[in-house]
Design a protein around this motif. Structure first.
Motif, short mmCIF file in Angstrom:
data_model
loop_
_atom_site.label_atom_id
_atom_site.label_comp_id
_atom_site.label_asym_id
_atom_site.label_seq_id
_atom_site.Cartn_x
_atom_site.Cartn_y
_atom_site.Cartn_z
N SER A 184 2.87 33.53 -8.65
CA SER A 184 2.98 32.13 -9.07
C SER A 184 3.89 31.37 -8.11
N ASN A 185 3.91 30.06 -8.26
CA ASN A 185 4.80 29.25 -7.43
C ASN A 185 6.25 29.67 -7.59
N GLN A 186 6.64 29.97 -8.83
CA GLN A 186 8.02 30.38 -9.06
C GLN A 186 8.32 31.71 -8.39
N ASP A 187 7.37 32.66 -8.47
CA ASP A 187 7.55 33.96 -7.81
C ASP A 187 7.70 33.77 -6.30
N ILE A 188 6.86 32.91 -5.74
CA ILE A 188 6.91 32.66 -4.30
C ILE A 188 8.24 32.04 -3.91
N PHE A 192 4.62 21.95 -2.08
CA PHE A 192 4.32 21.18 -0.87
C PHE A 192 3.55 22.05 0.13
N HIS A 193 4.00 23.28 0.30
CA HIS A 193 3.33 24.19 1.23
C HIS A 193 1.92 24.53 0.74
N VAL A 194 1.76 24.76 -0.56
CA VAL A 194 0.44 25.09 -1.10
C VAL A 194 -0.53 23.93 -0.86
N ILE A 246 13.14 32.45 -1.28
CA ILE A 246 14.43 31.76 -1.50
C ILE A 246 14.31 30.29 -1.07
N ILE A 247 13.31 29.62 -1.64
CA ILE A 247 13.13 28.18 -1.42
C ILE A 247 12.85 27.54 -2.77
N GLY A 248 12.92 26.21 -2.83
CA GLY A 248 12.69 25.50 -4.07
C GLY A 248 11.23 25.49 -4.45
N ILE A 249 10.97 25.36 -5.74
CA ILE A 249 9.58 25.36 -6.21
C ILE A 249 8.82 24.13 -5.71
#
Length: 216
Positions: A171-175, A188-190, A180-183
């Motif tokens: 998930s976004n949170q896992d990523i 934004f990257h996705v 070690i970046i903000g959700i």
């Protein structure tokens, strides 16, 4: 640019009879002076340093350093020098590399003496001369459709990291936790990944990653 002196020409060819013949015919041409003859690429580099020629007539196939590497090294030392390839070969493996190395003109050894002399004069004026068969090959090469660049090559290093984790079902949170970046940064990257890959959702992005070996 016209010179107010004779054009200095250096011959680089490992066949003595070729050099003798070229020196003889060019010696009768007005405004052209053969300043040296080299029997190898290595000797050609040395004589170029000694004579500072305006034009070098370069053979392609020689023992030791071939005409391609000699051209590359010579032009690295004297970028204003004009290298005219004079060869018997028209195969792509030799023609394209020497042109990419900086050769200014490309002639065959079947060319008439006047054609070679005219090419020398043209080179000094900044005008390239290509054997008709060479020109045809070059045009055909440029007409060929270029292979498309894989979409994922447009991704940044960080976007590649996100895509790998996304393909693993995270998930976004896992990523965000793994990198070690903000959700918000993950989202934004996705968004960028989907746009660059030309896919509609995360599932399609994951499928793309697996098909292209990017999910390991």
């Amino acid at each position: 640019m016209e010179l107010d002196r004779e054009i200095k020409v250096l011959l680089v060819d490992d066949h003595e009879m070729v050099r003798i013949g070229l020196a003889a015919v060019l010696g009768t041409e007005e405004g052209i002076e053969v300043v040296g003859e080299a029997s190898s690429g290595e000797e050609g580099i040395r004589l170029a340093q000694e004579y500072k020629p305006d034009v070098v007539l370069m053979d392609l196939v020689m023992e030791g350093m071939d005409g391609i590497e000699t051209t590359r090294q010579l032009l690295a030392l004297y970028p204003d020098c004009k290298v005219i390839v004079l060869t018997s070969y028209l195969d792509d493996e030799k023609m394209y590399p020497v042109i990419e190395a900086g050769a200014f003109s490309y002639l065959l050894k079947t060319s008439r003496a006047t054609e070679i002399a005219d090419a020398i004069r043209a080179a000094v004026r900044g005008q390239s001369v290509l054997e008709s068969q060479v020109a045809s090959k070059m045009m055909n090469r440029f007409r060929q459709p270029k292979a498309e660049t894989p979409a994922h090559e447009e991704l940044t290093e960080r976007e590649m990291d996100v895509l790998r984790l996304l393909a693993q079902g995270k998930s976004n949170q896992d990523i965000a936790d793994d990198l070690i970046i903000g959700i918000k940064t993950v989202k934004f990257h996705v968004t960028n990944i989907l746009a660059k890959l030309g896919v509609e959702d995360r599932t399609q992005a994951a499928i793309y990653a697996y098909k292209n070996g990017l999910a390991e």
